[in-house]
Scaffold this motif. Structure first.
Motif, PDB file in Angstrom:
ATOM      1  N   THR A 159       0.833  -1.202   0.000  1.00 30.37           N
ATOM      2  CA  THR A 159       0.000   0.000   0.000  1.00 30.37           C
ATOM      3  C   THR A 159       0.868   1.252   0.000  1.00 30.37           C
ATOM      4  N   VAL A 173       0.890   5.335   0.615  1.00 31.91           N
ATOM      5  CA  VAL A 173       0.084   6.366   1.261  1.00 31.91           C
ATOM      6  C   VAL A 173       0.831   7.693   1.171  1.00 31.91           C
ATOM      7  N   ILE A 193      -4.321   5.162  10.753  1.00 29.89           N
ATOM      8  CA  ILE A 193      -4.441   4.743   9.355  1.00 29.89           C
ATOM      9  C   ILE A 193      -3.418   3.645   9.048  1.00 29.89           C
ATOM     10  N   GLU A 240      -4.334   0.310  10.851  1.00 27.40           N
ATOM     11  CA  GLU A 240      -5.472  -0.381  10.227  1.00 27.40           C
ATOM     12  C   GLU A 240      -5.072  -0.983   8.891  1.00 27.40           C
ATOM     13  N   GLU A 241      -4.222  -0.274   8.182  1.00 27.83           N
ATOM     14  CA  GLU A 241      -3.852  -0.746   6.856  1.00 27.83           C
ATOM     15  C   GLU A 241      -3.028  -2.037   6.917  1.00 27.83           C
ATOM     16  N   ASP A 261      -4.555  -5.294   5.982  1.00 25.57           N
ATOM     17  CA  ASP A 261      -4.840  -5.577   4.572  1.00 25.57           C
ATOM     18  C   ASP A 261      -3.592  -5.605   3.714  1.00 25.57           C
ATOM     19  N   SER A 262      -2.448  -5.458   4.345  1.00 23.49           N
ATOM     20  CA  SER A 262      -1.288  -5.141   3.536  1.00 23.49           C
ATOM     21  C   SER A 262      -0.028  -5.793   4.101  1.00 23.49           C
ATOM     22  N   ILE A 280       3.928  -1.197   3.647  1.00 22.35           N
ATOM     23  CA  ILE A 280       3.396   0.142   3.356  1.00 22.35           C
ATOM     24  C   ILE A 280       4.534   1.055   2.909  1.00 22.35           C
ATOM     25  N   LYS A 323      -1.903  -0.692  -4.202  1.00 19.82           N
ATOM     26  CA  LYS A 323      -3.050   0.063  -3.699  1.00 19.82           C
ATOM     27  C   LYS A 323      -2.558   1.423  -3.231  1.00 19.82           C
ATOM     28  N   LEU A 383      -3.736   4.830  -0.776  1.00 25.80           N
ATOM     29  CA  LEU A 383      -4.701   5.433   0.151  1.00 25.80           C
ATOM     30  C   LEU A 383      -4.665   6.938  -0.010  1.00 25.80           C
ATOM     31  N   LYS A 440      -8.065   3.560  -2.521  1.00 23.88           N
ATOM     32  CA  LYS A 440      -8.946   3.557  -1.362  1.00 23.88           C
ATOM     33  C   LYS A 440      -9.011   4.977  -0.801  1.00 23.88           C
ATOM     34  N   LEU A 467      -9.995   7.373   2.126  1.00 20.47           N
ATOM     35  CA  LEU A 467     -10.181   7.233   3.573  1.00 20.47           C
ATOM     36  C   LEU A 467     -11.292   8.144   4.085  1.00 20.47           C
TER      37      LEU A 467
END
Ligand SMILES: [Zn+2]
Length: 389
Positions: free
Chosen positions: A158, A160, A174, A177-178, A181-182, A185, A251, A253, A285, A287
């Motif tokens: 991910t 960001v 953030i 939480e990510e 799913d990841s 980052i 992905k 964010l 995604k 937020l």
């Protein structure tokens, strides 16, 4: 870098160097070279480049009288040195030089009002295409991300985009939480050419502090991302997405208030500029907004809480910065005390002598002699404020 004194020279600024570095490293792919006249016209007409949304042609059109003279007299295949701050930073083998309309260019860039003058000054009357070679640092960053990706065998990555101006509790939330799913980052930390109240260095240091002390840092990569004139208007979103993708992210964010994202709701469905973009193969995604609810007593997605906004503490960067401008340490529910201490120490180094009187006179010392009186002062102060009778 090879160069002969006889080469003509074009003067470009740091922003252009940065933009050309992105190009050279394939971070703007499918755009891999400066566009020529025909490609420019095509992009203007269709808003697409090789089946990817791309509203603004990628051009090099340095302003200034000397540059204009060079561009008027240059021949095809001629080698020109690129000079930035009196140093040769690269070269271009000229393919084509063509005139551009500055007003048209401004509207393609999609500059908003406050950016307009600044950007207009940078646009010359001619653009040139050709093969560019430029010294750059981005290659190292790509390697860093790749190495980590391989080490972690990361599949879901991910990206960001952070200003971290300053880094606060919502950023942390953030990231945490990510991780559900990841595998990894990548934080793109924006770096501006015009300094803001908090310098890039302070923002980076504070971010590092939080990553080192409070998050699983081994799964995070920080990549400084130069914000250039390219990042104006809606182009910004496309570039963020392309850069993240070309860094290997699957992905991206984005905060729903990110400028240029143009979020709106229709029948409870969220729409954004990405609805109309084509060919950018990355999950986006958006937020929701976070707040601290004084009734729920936690940091939460503002939509998930039944209490009204008047119970919410909102994380506006401007308000948070105001604490630091006033020299006050913000509550720890907004910013971690370690971060605030670091920032205040950098902003007000001259306070040391004044604070010693309180520090040695009134604060508990735990029997340890501190090597960092200033940061210690602020963190102890915060602890003391939290003691209730
Ligand atoms: Zn609530």
């Amino acid at each position: 870098m090879k160069s002969q004194e006889k080469n003509k020279q074009l003067y470009i600024d740091n922003e252009a160097v940065s933009a050309l570095s992105f190009l050279q490293e394939g971070l703007l792919s499918p755009v891999k070279k400066l566009m020529n006249k025909k490609e420019t016209e095509q992009v203007v007409k269709t808003g697409m480049y090789q089946n990817v949304s791309y509203p603004c042609p990628f051009l090099l059109s340095p302003s200034g009288r000397r540059n204009e003279e060079v561009l008027k007299n240059v021949q095809k295949n001629e080698q020109i040195d690129l000079v930035c701050e009196r140093k040769i930073v690269g070269s271009i083998q000229v393919d084509e030089v063509f005139p551009i309309d500055i007003e048209e260019r401004l509207s393609q860039i999609g500059a908003i009002l406050e950016e307009k003058d600044y950007i207009a000054r940078r646009i010359g009357k001619y653009a040139l295409s050709g093969k560019v070679e430029i010294e750059n640092q981005i290659n190292n960053l790509k390697q860093l991300v790749n190495d980590k990706k391989e080490k972690l065998k990361a599949k879901r990555i991910t990206g960001v985009i952070f200003n971290a101006n300053p880094i606060h509790r919502v950023h942390e939330k953030i990231l945490r939480e990510e991780f559900n799913d990841s595998d990894m980052i990548v934080i793109f930390l924006l770096r501006y050419h015009r300094e803001d109240f908090l310098s890039f260095e302070i923002r980076q240091k504070s971010l590092d502090l939080v990553l080192n002390k409070f998050l699983s840092k081994e799964r995070i990569c920080v990549v400084p991302l130069d914000v250039t004139y390219l990042f104006a208007g809606p182009n910004k979103m496309i570039l963020y997405a392309l850069i993240a993708k070309n860094f290997g992210c699957t992905k991206i964010l984005l905060g729903q208030k990110t400028r240029g994202l143009s979020v709106y709701y229709n029948h409870r469905t969220r729409h954004s500029v990405f609805d109309s973009l084509k060919g950018i193969d990355i999950e986006v995604k958006i937020l929701d907004e976070y707040a601290y609810c004084t009734k729920c007593r936690c940091l939460l997605n503002a939509k998930s809480c039944p209490h009204g906004q008047h119970h919410h503490i909102i994380y506006y960067a401007e308000s948070l910065l105001q604490f630091f401008k006033m020299g006050i340490i913000p509550p720890t529910i907004l910013v971690r005390k370690e971060v605030s201490a670091l920032i205040l120490k950098e902003l007000f180094p001259e306070r040391l002598e004044e604070m010693k009187q309180i520090y040695y006179g009134a604060l508990p010392s735990d029997g340890v002699f501190s090597e960092n009186v200033q940061e210690d002062f602020y963190t102890k102060l915060i602890d003391l404020y939290q003691i209730r009778n």
